[in-house]
Design an enzyme around this catalytic site. Sequence first.
Site, PDB file in Angstrom:
ATOM      1  N   GLY A 109       0.805  -1.230   0.000  1.00  0.00           N
ATOM      2  CA  GLY A 109       0.000   0.000   0.000  1.00  0.00           C
ATOM      3  C   GLY A 109       0.833   1.272   0.000  1.00  0.00           C
ATOM      4  N   GLY A 177      -2.086  -0.537   3.071  1.00  0.00           N
ATOM      5  CA  GLY A 177      -2.041  -1.839   2.405  1.00  0.00           C
ATOM      6  C   GLY A 177      -1.986  -2.984   3.400  1.00  0.00           C
ATOM      7  N   GLY A 179      -0.421  -5.845   3.028  1.00  0.00           N
ATOM      8  CA  GLY A 179       0.885  -6.507   3.096  1.00  0.00           C
ATOM      9  C   GLY A 179       1.795  -5.946   4.168  1.00  0.00           C
ATOM     10  N   HIS A 181       0.940  -3.710   6.532  1.00  0.00           N
ATOM     11  CA  HIS A 181       0.200  -3.528   7.791  1.00  0.00           C
ATOM     12  C   HIS A 181       0.223  -4.802   8.629  1.00  0.00           C
ATOM     13  CE1 HIS A 181      -2.733  -1.393  10.255  1.00  0.00           C
ATOM     14  NE2 HIS A 181      -3.605  -2.380  10.148  1.00  0.00           N
ATOM     15  N   ASN A 470       5.494  -0.572  12.758  1.00  0.00           N
ATOM     16  CA  ASN A 470       4.730  -0.073  11.608  1.00  0.00           C
ATOM     17  C   ASN A 470       4.757   1.454  11.518  1.00  0.00           C
ATOM     18  OD1 ASN A 470       3.938  -2.170  10.043  1.00  0.00           O
ATOM     19  ND2 ASN A 470       1.855  -2.334  10.857  1.00  0.00           N
ATOM     20  N   TYR A 471       5.272   2.112  12.569  1.00  0.00           N
ATOM     21  CA  TYR A 471       5.539   3.547  12.467  1.00  0.00           C
ATOM     22  C   TYR A 471       7.046   3.707  12.311  1.00  0.00           C
ATOM     23  CZ  TYR A 471       0.756   4.458  14.150  1.00  0.00           C
ATOM     24  OH  TYR A 471      -0.607   4.521  14.307  1.00  0.00           O
TER      25      TYR A 471
HETATM   26  P1  FDA Z   1       4.233  -0.374   2.228  1.00  0.00           P
HETATM   27  O1  FDA Z   1       3.842  -0.979   0.947  1.00  0.00           O
HETATM   28  O2  FDA Z   1       4.998   0.896   2.208  1.00  0.00           O
HETATM   29  O3  FDA Z   1       4.995  -1.462   3.095  1.00  0.00           O
HETATM   30  C1  FDA Z   1       5.499  -1.205   4.386  1.00  0.00           C
HETATM   31  C2  FDA Z   1       6.682  -2.151   4.654  1.00  0.00           C
HETATM   32  O4  FDA Z   1       6.268  -3.505   4.521  1.00  0.00           O
HETATM   33  C3  FDA Z   1       7.831  -1.967   3.664  1.00  0.00           C
HETATM   34  O5  FDA Z   1       9.054  -2.269   4.313  1.00  0.00           O
HETATM   35  C4  FDA Z   1       7.540  -3.002   2.609  1.00  0.00           C
HETATM   36  O6  FDA Z   1       8.681  -3.375   1.870  1.00  0.00           O
HETATM   37  C5  FDA Z   1       6.972  -4.142   3.427  1.00  0.00           C
HETATM   38  N1  FDA Z   1       5.974  -4.925   2.695  1.00  0.00           N
HETATM   39  C6  FDA Z   1       4.927  -4.435   1.986  1.00  0.00           C
HETATM   40  N2  FDA Z   1       4.213  -5.434   1.457  1.00  0.00           N
HETATM   41  C7  FDA Z   1       4.807  -6.587   1.845  1.00  0.00           C
HETATM   42  C8  FDA Z   1       4.523  -7.952   1.601  1.00  0.00           C
HETATM   43  N3  FDA Z   1       3.472  -8.307   0.849  1.00  0.00           N
HETATM   44  N4  FDA Z   1       5.331  -8.906   2.132  1.00  0.00           N
HETATM   45  C9  FDA Z   1       6.412  -8.539   2.903  1.00  0.00           C
HETATM   46  N5  FDA Z   1       6.735  -7.242   3.153  1.00  0.00           N
HETATM   47  C10 FDA Z   1       5.937  -6.274   2.634  1.00  0.00           C
HETATM   48  N6  FDA Z   1      -0.890   1.464  11.390  1.00  0.00           N
HETATM   49  C11 FDA Z   1      -1.765   0.943  12.288  1.00  0.00           C
HETATM   50  O7  FDA Z   1      -1.465  -0.049  12.942  1.00  0.00           O
HETATM   51  N7  FDA Z   1      -3.000   1.500  12.441  1.00  0.00           N
HETATM   52  C12 FDA Z   1      -3.411   2.567  11.711  1.00  0.00           C
HETATM   53  O8  FDA Z   1      -4.531   3.034  11.881  1.00  0.00           O
HETATM   54  C13 FDA Z   1      -2.496   3.130  10.764  1.00  0.00           C
HETATM   55  N8  FDA Z   1      -2.842   4.206  10.020  1.00  0.00           N
HETATM   56  C14 FDA Z   1      -1.936   4.746   9.139  1.00  0.00           C
HETATM   57  C15 FDA Z   1      -2.288   5.873   8.390  1.00  0.00           C
HETATM   58  C16 FDA Z   1      -1.376   6.433   7.516  1.00  0.00           C
HETATM   59  C17 FDA Z   1      -1.770   7.639   6.716  1.00  0.00           C
HETATM   60  C18 FDA Z   1      -0.086   5.862   7.381  1.00  0.00           C
HETATM   61  C19 FDA Z   1       0.916   6.479   6.454  1.00  0.00           C
HETATM   62  C20 FDA Z   1       0.266   4.747   8.111  1.00  0.00           C
HETATM   63  C21 FDA Z   1      -0.659   4.178   8.991  1.00  0.00           C
HETATM   64  N9  FDA Z   1      -0.331   3.058   9.742  1.00  0.00           N
HETATM   65  C22 FDA Z   1      -1.227   2.543  10.630  1.00  0.00           C
HETATM   66  C23 FDA Z   1       0.989   2.425   9.588  1.00  0.00           C
HETATM   67  C24 FDA Z   1       0.904   1.243   8.613  1.00  0.00           C
HETATM   68  O9  FDA Z   1       0.376   0.130   9.281  1.00  0.00           O
HETATM   69  C25 FDA Z   1       2.310   0.898   8.099  1.00  0.00           C
HETATM   70  O10 FDA Z   1       2.877   2.004   7.474  1.00  0.00           O
HETATM   71  C26 FDA Z   1       2.258  -0.303   7.155  1.00  0.00           C
HETATM   72  O11 FDA Z   1       3.549  -0.851   7.068  1.00  0.00           O
HETATM   73  C27 FDA Z   1       1.760   0.101   5.798  1.00  0.00           C
HETATM   74  O12 FDA Z   1       1.619  -0.985   4.954  1.00  0.00           O
HETATM   75  P2  FDA Z   1       1.555  -0.708   3.382  1.00  0.00           P
HETATM   76  O13 FDA Z   1       1.435  -2.021   2.713  1.00  0.00           O
HETATM   77  O14 FDA Z   1       0.564   0.328   3.086  1.00  0.00           O
HETATM   78  O15 FDA Z   1       2.969  -0.029   3.134  1.00  0.00           O
END
Ligand code: FDA
Length: 534
Positions: A109, A177, A179, A181, A470-471
């Site tokens: 995500g 996302g 993944g 999260h 995750n932060y």
């Molecule tokens: P992204 O794709 O950037 O991945 C994050 C990390 O995980 C990276 O290191 C990536 O390489 C790795 N990764 C991604 N997909 C993977 C996969 N399929 N397999 C293995 N590794 C993978 N948290 C929370 O607990 N509660 C909340 O309410 C929120 N709200 C929130 C709001 C906003 C605006 C932000 C920017 C962030 C949050 N978060 C949060 C934090 C969020 O849980 C954290 O940033 C996650 O890692 C985001 O996952 P994404 O897949 O979106 O990010």
Amino acid sequence: MLPTLPLLLFLLLLLPVPLSPASPPAVQTCQDFIHCLISGGGGFPSNLIYAPSNPNYSTILESTIRDARFNSTSTPKPSLILTPISTSQIQAAVLCSRRHDFHIRIRSGGHDYEGLSYSYSSQFAVLDLASFRNVTVNRAEKTAWVQSGAVLGELYYRIAKRSPHLAFPAGVTNTVGVGGHFSGGGFGFLVRKFGLAADNVIDCRGRILDRASMGQDFFWAIRGGGGNTFGIAVAWKIRLVTVPSTVTVFSVVRTIEQNGLDIANKWQSVSSKLPKELSLDLLLTTTNRTKNRATIKIAIFSALFLGKTDKLLNLMQSKFPELGLTGEDCKEMTWLESVVFHGGFPSNATVEALLDRSKNSPLVWTLKYKCKSDFVRGDPIPESALLKMWEKLMEIEPEFGGILMFPWGGEMEEISEFRIPFPHRGGNLYMIQHMAYWSDEGERHVGWLRELYDLAGDYVSREPRSAYVNYRDLDIGMVWGEKYFGKNFERLVRVKTAVDPENLFRNEQSVPPLPRGIRSQRIAAGSQFDRCTL
Ligand code: FDA
């Protein structure tokens, strides 16, 4: 104790495919990597590979850059973006990455707080899982299959459309996302009742590995040990939780003049002890901002209650009368509507807004931001210190600064700190997210945020000063492993050493494998930790 309604996580984990000794030597060139992808490794279609010369490259790269801090000309860009549509293509990418020592970053995500899923200081490719977004709900079994590229809004929407009584305990923002999260924990308004998203993984399987073949330690590690560390999670099976057909929400504002400081102070000791059905968070922030200063301090209390208004009012009257909650403050709705309510959408938004993965999201993606986290354990922050932190928000130069406090307690008190890698459990009153958002070039806002963080230092968890993986926060220094994972870090290192000794899956703060010389001895000793079962 296990959560009453654990979620079941389905995970297809793809590991590096072992190469035979006859494998060609690693050649670090993009051309070799591309050649491997298309013809040498596994039939990765060329039209799913984007080089900077491709007219769609920037659109795809920026599609899920969620922090404008990492969308500048100085942000290192990938040499390639790979957008697989099948698991065999993901496997090919991993194989070629290993064969040619070509670094890949996994993106689901794109919400990584340090942009680690789409930036890196050397040559690299982004493996973008945005096409893996199926959600399949099994209502009778109370489970769902969700792929990593799905976002939380889609997940919630698909679940609730199958049954308004089913839900899932994960984060608040719809575009986060699955993944990343789930890989790091994942909490939201249902955390006090049901725990984290990652808490309840009870099975995983896939073409390459399943739970049985990956073993207990490995299975333990993927549920909270951080993204891009142990492999690529493609899809997860989750067990859904039951929610009532009507829930109640509110969001009320109190200024200092309306006794906001006393109420915020009381909140610190009350919020983690409320019944699990109620999550009441607190945002300290400011308003009426002039050039470099705000003039009004506000405390925003936001809640989700798994029940109706009359019961909530009785509860608040007996446990937290200082807030002065009235029936007019409360709104009854379905759980899915409550996700929209707390998601910051306009008041006329429908639940379909949750499906919008674009930058039309209510959060202003055009802003730059940085966040830092803390856990408050044992004693609340003294009122005088709380006021000092709030005062700091008045100096605000960024567009927005705030201290978001999310209550713990409930189920989080009952789950062992060793059950999954996420260790921040019993004894924590609440978690803090210190936040700064800005639009100009000024890196000084990061300095401002660090000063705010320093003000909290004496009153939050210490030795180590804990943080939420995750932060992601690259400031937190060399001992980030203990800060994110506590005593679980050692076990994570052993798992990493066993499953990815070459450190193929890594970022700036991913768990490292042990140095070669001491590996076998330490891994053998690790078997004593095989005690975390579901
Ligand atoms: P992204 O794709 O950037 O991945 C994050 C990390 O995980 C990276 O290191 C990536 O390489 C790795 N990764 C991604 N997909 C993977 C996969 N399929 N397999 C293995 N590794 C993978 N948290 C929370 O607990 N509660 C909340 O309410 C929120 N709200 C929130 C709001 C906003 C605006 C932000 C920017 C962030 C949050 N978060 C949060 C934090 C969020 O849980 C954290 O940033 C996650 O890692 C985001 O996952 P994404 O897949 O979106 O990010």
